[in-house]
Design a protein around this motif. Structure first.
Motif, mmCIF file in Angstrom:
data_model
loop_
_atom_site.group_PDB
_atom_site.id
_atom_site.type_symbol
_atom_site.label_atom_id
_atom_site.label_comp_id
_atom_site.label_asym_id
_atom_site.label_seq_id
_atom_site.Cartn_x
_atom_site.Cartn_y
_atom_site.Cartn_z
ATOM 1 N N ALA A 39 -8.028 73.174 15.443
ATOM 2 C CA ALA A 39 -7.548 72.982 17.038
ATOM 3 C C ALA A 39 -8.430 73.132 18.132
ATOM 4 N N ALA A 40 -9.504 74.062 17.867
ATOM 5 C CA ALA A 40 -10.395 74.287 18.988
ATOM 6 C C ALA A 40 -11.422 73.044 18.883
ATOM 7 N N LEU A 41 -11.748 72.530 17.789
ATOM 8 C CA LEU A 41 -12.860 71.497 17.736
ATOM 9 C C LEU A 41 -12.042 70.012 18.462
ATOM 10 N N ASP A 42 -10.664 70.107 18.243
ATOM 11 C CA ASP A 42 -10.312 68.599 18.567
ATOM 12 C C ASP A 42 -9.935 68.814 19.996
ATOM 13 N N ARG A 43 -10.232 69.911 20.955
ATOM 14 C CA ARG A 43 -10.160 69.871 22.493
ATOM 15 C C ARG A 43 -11.465 69.785 22.750
ATOM 16 N N ILE A 44 -12.522 69.788 22.264
ATOM 17 C CA ILE A 44 -13.678 69.111 22.760
ATOM 18 C C ILE A 44 -13.924 67.920 23.202
ATOM 19 N N PRO A 45 -14.327 67.379 24.287
ATOM 20 C CA PRO A 45 -14.231 66.250 24.671
ATOM 21 C C PRO A 45 -15.551 65.430 23.805
ATOM 22 N N GLU A 46 -15.425 64.297 23.420
ATOM 23 C CA GLU A 46 -16.585 63.487 22.764
ATOM 24 C C GLU A 46 -17.913 63.383 23.726
ATOM 25 N N GLU A 47 -17.407 63.347 24.896
ATOM 26 C CA GLU A 47 -18.677 63.083 25.755
ATOM 27 C C GLU A 47 -19.811 64.031 25.872
ATOM 28 N N PHE A 48 -19.230 65.286 25.542
ATOM 29 C CA PHE A 48 -20.228 66.550 25.151
ATOM 30 C C PHE A 48 -21.164 66.234 24.338
ATOM 31 N N TYR A 49 -20.605 65.792 23.107
ATOM 32 C CA TYR A 49 -21.573 65.344 22.186
ATOM 33 C C TYR A 49 -22.585 64.087 22.340
ATOM 34 N N GLU A 50 -21.927 63.319 22.950
ATOM 35 C CA GLU A 50 -22.622 62.053 23.493
ATOM 36 C C GLU A 50 -23.815 62.332 24.203
ATOM 37 N N ALA A 51 -23.518 63.000 25.150
ATOM 38 C CA ALA A 51 -24.477 63.466 26.274
ATOM 39 C C ALA A 51 -25.679 64.304 25.626
ATOM 40 N N ALA A 52 -25.057 65.135 24.738
ATOM 41 C CA ALA A 52 -26.333 65.997 23.969
ATOM 42 C C ALA A 52 -27.225 64.894 23.018
ATOM 43 N N LYS A 53 -26.622 64.034 22.390
ATOM 44 C CA LYS A 53 -27.337 63.084 21.652
ATOM 45 C C LYS A 53 -28.283 62.102 22.379
ATOM 46 N N LEU A 54 -28.003 61.908 23.506
ATOM 47 C CA LEU A 54 -28.675 61.174 24.526
ATOM 48 C C LEU A 54 -30.040 62.086 24.761
ATOM 49 N N ASP A 55 -29.882 63.358 24.834
ATOM 50 C CA ASP A 55 -30.775 64.236 25.344
ATOM 51 C C ASP A 55 -31.761 64.594 23.984
ATOM 52 N N GLY A 56 -31.408 63.903 22.752
ATOM 53 C CA GLY A 56 -32.194 64.104 21.485
ATOM 54 C C GLY A 56 -31.655 65.653 20.949
ATOM 55 N N ALA A 57 -30.662 65.850 21.039
ATOM 56 C CA ALA A 57 -30.196 66.688 20.341
ATOM 57 C C ALA A 57 -29.582 66.487 18.946
ATOM 58 N N ALA A 58 -29.787 67.348 17.832
ATOM 59 C CA ALA A 58 -29.645 67.278 16.429
ATOM 60 C C ALA A 58 -28.270 67.651 16.188
ATOM 61 N N ARG A 59 -27.573 67.430 15.092
ATOM 62 C CA ARG A 59 -26.022 67.775 14.792
ATOM 63 C C ARG A 59 -26.063 69.334 14.827
ATOM 64 N N GLY A 60 -27.137 69.803 14.359
ATOM 65 C CA GLY A 60 -26.908 71.478 14.151
ATOM 66 C C GLY A 60 -27.108 72.023 15.639
ATOM 67 N N VAL A 61 -27.858 71.497 16.695
ATOM 68 C CA VAL A 61 -27.829 71.767 17.896
ATOM 69 C C VAL A 61 -26.481 71.684 18.534
ATOM 70 N N CYS A 62 -25.883 70.641 18.342
ATOM 71 C CA CYS A 62 -24.608 70.283 18.963
ATOM 72 C C CYS A 62 -23.477 71.418 18.476
ATOM 73 N N ILE A 63 -23.546 71.714 17.293
ATOM 74 C CA ILE A 63 -22.612 72.725 16.557
ATOM 75 C C ILE A 63 -22.827 74.096 17.240
ATOM 76 N N ARG A 64 -24.138 74.528 17.177
ATOM 77 C CA ARG A 64 -24.590 75.683 17.973
ATOM 78 C C ARG A 64 -24.349 76.022 19.423
ATOM 79 N N ARG A 65 -24.792 74.844 20.228
ATOM 80 C CA ARG A 65 -24.791 75.054 21.574
ATOM 81 C C ARG A 65 -23.294 74.380 22.136
ATOM 82 N N ILE A 66 -22.654 73.480 21.565
ATOM 83 C CA ILE A 66 -21.204 73.273 22.205
ATOM 84 C C ILE A 66 -20.100 73.600 21.458
ATOM 85 N N ALA A 67 -20.150 73.150 20.011
ATOM 86 C CA ALA A 67 -18.995 73.586 19.270
ATOM 87 C C ALA A 67 -18.743 74.879 19.258
ATOM 88 N N LEU A 68 -19.492 75.692 18.602
ATOM 89 C CA LEU A 68 -19.394 77.438 18.527
ATOM 90 C C LEU A 68 -19.107 77.950 19.912
#
Length: 285
Positions: free
Chosen positions: A168-197
């Motif tokens: 329920a929490a993950l579904d509320r996170i906008p995809e734009e957050f992950y896309e912006a992080a990936k453009l900056d070169g963030a790996a999936r693990g970094v996205c999980i730790r810095r955005i999702a958690l």
């Protein structure tokens, strides 16, 4: 002025709506708990002589109580940790699938709706094998194999609902957050730790509370799995067994003391969890 009146009216409606449930909670939970607490200060239910805190000392110094308390604490720590890790992995994996996961979510959460007797019967058939009994006779790891089914039942039954809370929490996170992080070169693990958690922290606390409360309700499964034994192997002897045995012996003063101590520990753990949420949030941020 009108807004203030509207807020007061809404609060009044909310209070009146919650009043029946609050009344039932006080009448069926609080009052019986307070009524039973007085037995902790009496010698027994027949003579009812006041002996002060003597029962508390007897219970705390009781070897079976300390064994049960230690086992319950160990199960809560290990079981809750494993349950949260499993639920988080399941939530992240299903969230990554994105589409057509409705049926999968229902199937994973379904065990919590299965009757306890059915759960115990199914898992008992799984472990009712000669090689498993041989493992339990191992002098070193026999205790691990003895308690393993209860841990597996706990994880299988409650991981699905915890997973839904985290999803329920993950579904509320906008995809734009992950896309912006990936453009900056963030790996999936970094996205999980810095955005999702960090954005899941409220749901993580809710899942943690649910997992902890569920670890206290596993007594039914344990009681049925071990054949309704009053005294299973020491490694599986928990506070619920201790209190149930005192109830069967009609030793109500000891039962009341154990209940009060159990409630105090639960209240302390809940308080610590809420206090720790802020520090956990700062760590993730």
């Amino acid at each position: 002025m009108k807004r203030s009146k509207r807020i007061k009216k809404q609060n009044r409606i909310i209070f009146l709506t919650a009043l029946p449930g609050l009344g039932m909670f006080v009448f069926f939970i609080i009052l019986p708990f307070l009524a039973s607490a007085r037995y902790s200060l009496l010698n027994d239910v027949y003579h009812r002589e006041f002996i002060g805190m003597e029962n508390f000392g007897n219970v705390i110094n009781n070897e079976r109580f300390r064994l049960a308390f230690g086992n319950s604490f160990c199960f809560a720590v290990v079981g809750v940790t494993l349950l949260l890790l499993l639920s988080t992995v399941l939530a992240l994996g299903i969230h990554r699938l994105k589409k057509r996961t409705g049926l999968l979510r229902v199937l994973i959460a379904m065990p919590v709706l299965v009757p306890t007797a059915g759960i115990v019967f199914a898992w008992h058939r799984v472990f009712k094998q000669m090689y498993y009994y041989e493992l339990m006779r191992n002098p070193i790891f026999g205790g691990f194999w003895y308690i393993l089914p209860i841990y597996l039942i706990y994880l299988w039954k409650y991981s699905g609902l915890c997973m839904l809370v985290l999803l329920a929490a993950l579904d509320r996170i906008p995809e734009e957050f992950y896309e912006a992080a990936k453009l900056d070169g963030a790996a999936r693990g970094v996205c999980i730790r810095r955005i999702a958690l960090p954005l899941m922290r409220s749901n993580l606390l809710l899942a943690l509370m649910y997992a902890f409360m569920s670890s206290l309700k596993i007594f039914k499964e344990s009681y049925l799995y071990y054949g309704e034994s009053k005294y299973p192997n020491d490694i599986a002897y928990t506070l619920q067994y201790y209190m149930n045995n005192q109830f069967l012996k009609m030793n109500y003063p000891t039962l009341s003391v154990a209940t009060l101590l159990f409630t105090a520990v639960i209240a302390l753990i809940v308080f610590v969890l809420y206090r720790a949420e802020g520090r956990f949030s700062e760590f993730l941020d």
